[in-house]
Design a protein around this motif. Sequence first.
Motif, PDB file in Angstrom:
ATOM      1  N   SER A 119       0.858  -1.185   0.000  1.00 19.94           N
ATOM      2  CA  SER A 119       0.000   0.000   0.000  1.00 19.94           C
ATOM      3  C   SER A 119       0.894   1.234   0.000  1.00 19.94           C
ATOM      4  N   TYR A 120       0.280   2.412  -0.090  1.00 24.45           N
ATOM      5  CA  TYR A 120       1.080   3.621  -0.080  1.00 24.45           C
ATOM      6  C   TYR A 120       1.625   3.928   1.294  1.00 24.45           C
ATOM      7  N   THR A 121       1.125   3.237   2.314  1.00 22.76           N
ATOM      8  CA  THR A 121       1.617   3.531   3.654  1.00 22.76           C
ATOM      9  C   THR A 121       2.563   2.451   4.178  1.00 22.76           C
ATOM     10  N   MET A 122       2.419   1.253   3.704  1.00 20.68           N
ATOM     11  CA  MET A 122       3.293   0.205   4.234  1.00 20.68           C
ATOM     12  C   MET A 122       3.318  -1.016   3.321  1.00 20.68           C
ATOM     13  N   ASN A 123       4.533  -1.538   3.061  1.00 23.33           N
ATOM     14  CA  ASN A 123       4.659  -2.811   2.371  1.00 23.33           C
ATOM     15  C   ASN A 123       4.680  -3.889   3.434  1.00 23.33           C
ATOM     16  N   SER A 124       3.723  -4.790   3.380  1.00 26.30           N
ATOM     17  CA  SER A 124       3.634  -5.771   4.457  1.00 26.30           C
ATOM     18  C   SER A 124       3.170  -7.112   3.907  1.00 26.30           C
ATOM     19  N   LEU A 125       3.303  -8.138   4.717  1.00 27.59           N
ATOM     20  CA  LEU A 125       2.705  -9.424   4.376  1.00 27.59           C
ATOM     21  C   LEU A 125       2.152 -10.085   5.634  1.00 27.59           C
ATOM     22  N   THR A 126       1.174 -10.950   5.431  1.00 27.23           N
ATOM     23  CA  THR A 126       0.568 -11.661   6.552  1.00 27.23           C
ATOM     24  C   THR A 126       1.062 -13.105   6.521  1.00 27.23           C
ATOM     25  N   VAL A 127       1.408 -13.642   7.678  1.00 26.39           N
ATOM     26  CA  VAL A 127       1.866 -15.034   7.740  1.00 26.39           C
ATOM     27  C   VAL A 127       0.956 -15.843   8.660  1.00 26.39           C
ATOM     28  N   ASP A 128       0.996 -17.186   8.488  1.00 26.99           N
ATOM     29  CA  ASP A 128       0.031 -18.032   9.195  1.00 26.99           C
ATOM     30  C   ASP A 128       0.527 -18.520  10.557  1.00 26.99           C
ATOM     31  N   GLN A 129       1.411 -17.795  11.184  1.00 24.14           N
ATOM     32  CA  GLN A 129       1.847 -18.151  12.532  1.00 24.14           C
ATOM     33  C   GLN A 129       1.578 -16.957  13.447  1.00 24.14           C
ATOM     34  N   ILE A 142      13.162 -13.710   8.223  1.00 23.37           N
ATOM     35  CA  ILE A 142      14.101 -13.979   7.126  1.00 23.37           C
ATOM     36  C   ILE A 142      13.476 -14.971   6.153  1.00 23.37           C
ATOM     37  N   ASP A 143      14.104 -15.137   4.984  1.00 25.03           N
ATOM     38  CA  ASP A 143      13.572 -16.120   4.041  1.00 25.03           C
ATOM     39  C   ASP A 143      14.392 -17.415   4.115  1.00 25.03           C
ATOM     40  N   ALA A 144      14.132 -18.348   3.203  1.00 18.42           N
ATOM     41  CA  ALA A 144      14.779 -19.660   3.260  1.00 18.42           C
ATOM     42  C   ALA A 144      16.289 -19.580   3.035  1.00 18.42           C
ATOM     43  N   GLN A 145      16.758 -18.492   2.396  1.00 16.37           N
ATOM     44  CA  GLN A 145      18.203 -18.308   2.177  1.00 16.37           C
ATOM     45  C   GLN A 145      18.840 -17.454   3.274  1.00 16.37           C
ATOM     46  N   LEU A 148      17.290 -11.085   4.760  1.00 11.35           N
ATOM     47  CA  LEU A 148      16.372 -10.268   5.555  1.00 11.35           C
ATOM     48  C   LEU A 148      15.065 -10.009   4.814  1.00 11.35           C
ATOM     49  N   VAL A 149      13.952 -10.263   5.496  1.00 11.14           N
ATOM     50  CA  VAL A 149      12.629 -10.012   4.906  1.00 11.14           C
ATOM     51  C   VAL A 149      11.954  -8.826   5.586  1.00 11.14           C
ATOM     52  N   GLY A 150      11.994  -8.766   6.912  1.00  7.33           N
ATOM     53  CA  GLY A 150      11.345  -7.649   7.612  1.00  7.33           C
ATOM     54  C   GLY A 150      11.225  -7.928   9.088  1.00  7.33           C
ATOM     55  N   LYS A 151      10.240  -7.299   9.711  1.00  7.56           N
ATOM     56  CA  LYS A 151      10.009  -7.539  11.137  1.00  7.56           C
ATOM     57  C   LYS A 151       8.515  -7.609  11.424  1.00  7.56           C
ATOM     58  N   VAL A 152       8.163  -8.345  12.471  1.00 10.20           N
ATOM     59  CA  VAL A 152       6.761  -8.510  12.852  1.00 10.20           C
ATOM     60  C   VAL A 152       6.283  -7.224  13.530  1.00 10.20           C
ATOM     61  N   VAL A 153       5.157  -6.679  13.051  1.00  8.88           N
ATOM     62  CA  VAL A 153       4.645  -5.447  13.669  1.00  8.88           C
ATOM     63  C   VAL A 153       3.316  -5.650  14.400  1.00  8.88           C
ATOM     64  N   ALA A 154       2.601  -6.722  14.060  1.00  4.68           N
ATOM     65  CA  ALA A 154       1.351  -7.005  14.783  1.00  4.68           C
ATOM     66  C   ALA A 154       1.144  -8.505  14.816  1.00  4.68           C
ATOM     67  N   ALA A 160       0.340 -13.197  11.811  1.00  5.27           N
ATOM     68  CA  ALA A 160       1.194 -12.062  12.182  1.00  5.27           C
ATOM     69  C   ALA A 160       1.384 -11.188  10.951  1.00  5.27           C
ATOM     70  N   LEU A 161       1.531  -9.897  11.196  1.00  2.00           N
ATOM     71  CA  LEU A 161       1.724  -8.931  10.111  1.00  2.00           C
ATOM     72  C   LEU A 161       3.201  -8.529  10.099  1.00  2.00           C
ATOM     73  N   VAL A 162       3.835  -8.657   8.940  1.00  3.31           N
ATOM     74  CA  VAL A 162       5.272  -8.397   8.827  1.00  3.31           C
ATOM     75  C   VAL A 162       5.513  -7.145   7.985  1.00  3.31           C
ATOM     76  N   GLN A 163       6.232  -6.186   8.548  1.00  2.00           N
ATOM     77  CA  GLN A 163       6.634  -5.008   7.766  1.00  2.00           C
ATOM     78  C   GLN A 163       7.876  -5.395   6.974  1.00  2.00           C
ATOM     79  N   LEU A 164       7.837  -5.219   5.657  1.00  2.32           N
ATOM     80  CA  LEU A 164       8.940  -5.669   4.806  1.00  2.32           C
ATOM     81  C   LEU A 164      10.094  -4.671   4.803  1.00  2.32           C
ATOM     82  N   VAL A 165      11.272  -5.196   4.505  1.00  6.77           N
ATOM     83  CA  VAL A 165      12.466  -4.343   4.484  1.00  6.77           C
ATOM     84  C   VAL A 165      12.369  -3.320   3.340  1.00  6.77           C
ATOM     85  N   ASN A 166      11.566  -3.607   2.315  1.00  4.27           N
ATOM     86  CA  ASN A 166      11.431  -2.633   1.220  1.00  4.27           C
ATOM     87  C   ASN A 166      10.375  -1.570   1.508  1.00  4.27           C
ATOM     88  N   ASP A 167       9.873  -1.544   2.740  1.00  6.47           N
ATOM     89  CA  ASP A 167       8.931  -0.496   3.123  1.00  6.47           C
ATOM     90  C   ASP A 167       9.689   0.819   3.307  1.00  6.47           C
TER      91      ASP A 167
END
Lengths: 263, 158
Positions: A119-129, A142-145, A148-154, A160-167
């Motif tokens: 989105s224009y405010t945050m690049n994020s992803l949702t995970v099933d844990q 982090i990813d399988a390699q 760095l992917v990001g950090k959990v914000v909620a 869980a909602l992860v804020q991506l490093v490209n945010d």
Amino acid sequence: MATSVSPLSRYKVPLNLLVAIALSLVIIGSGDSPLVRQSRNLILESSAYLYVPIQWIETLFTIEKDYHKLQQSYIKAQIELNRHKTLLQENLRLRKMLGFKGEQGFDVIPANVLSDVGSYTMNSLTVDQGSKDGVKPLSGVIDAQAQLVGKVVAVSRNTALVQLVNDKNFRVSVREMRSRNVGILSYTLKKGYVIQDVPKNAEVIAGDSVLTSGFSDIFPEHIFVGWVSEISPVIEDYVKSIQVDLATDFNRLEEVFILDQDD
Amino acid sequence: MIDILKYSVLGLLVLIFQWMLGDIFSIYGVTPSFLVIYVIYVGLTHNQLQAIWLGFILGFLIDSLTGTHMVGISALALSIVGYLAGIFYSRIVRIPIVVQYLLHTGFLLVFFILTVMITLQDSQWAAGNIVFLILLPKTIYTLGLLSGIFVLLRVGSK
């Protein structure tokens, strides 16, 4: 005969608008309150179910290919691991001889990506844990390699909602591996991902690796972030900035690993 | 009552579409907002009151799903847009087409000024960059889609 309209019904719409505006402002003002957080988690949790059938169908088509890929990676990783184990033993022995303290350890929680949103405010992803699986807010991801992917914000119970490093608002302390200089990696509009205020005499060339520095409670050191892509000219004669290409391919993220650091 | 249910379900479908597939429509990082198009549509063709509350609820839901640090900002913006669009309820067809486009642009600008400008005010982005690289492209892109969708709906209803 003229019908009289009560003032309340005349102002019904503006009054409703005022109530909606007031409610919105209360929500904005109490963004961190438990009630808003709980309702947000509830929405996130419910939305995760929408992805279950899509994910199930996707898995059916990719499972065999993924298995062969994983098998190859596993063998390569196993050989690499054996080499690293030897080096680690040597390193620990030498560190002990020099009197260094031990490093902080961590476990990983594997998680499937349910959705990614740019989105224009945050690049994020949702995970099933979620919290029931031990995920805590501000855990590194982090990813399988081990990139760095990001950090959990909620965190909700199951997601869980992860804020991506490209945010645009993401910051992380990193170390450039050739010069060993430490800086904050951030996004700037003109140059993309940049480490600023690097000493002008720091020996950095394009292609050098950039890893997390470990100077934060969120990310341990040695997580791969990306490569130096360009070095900007020296500004005001004493510092320069380094442009970085991120290593993680955010379009192809299917599984991530949440870092559970030892207390 | 059935109407409220119908428009709410349709709103939820638009929300899911925006959330799950919105990025497919992204051009150079500029993603349109289908939610604001829907709220404008409800305001213009159905009911001002419903547009306000639908805007509020859908705004709150999308804020929660996208993880913005300012939950409630889209709820505020969409309820205002719903109110503004509702002022022209059933009158929009009698207005000259150029004025109609200006009105649509105005609604979209209100929405994007509130959401984009406020949420990015503390970021490192300069105001000029926010306006020319995010606000205006988003408004123009969404206006293009809105015009296309409204034309299709008009043709469909005939």
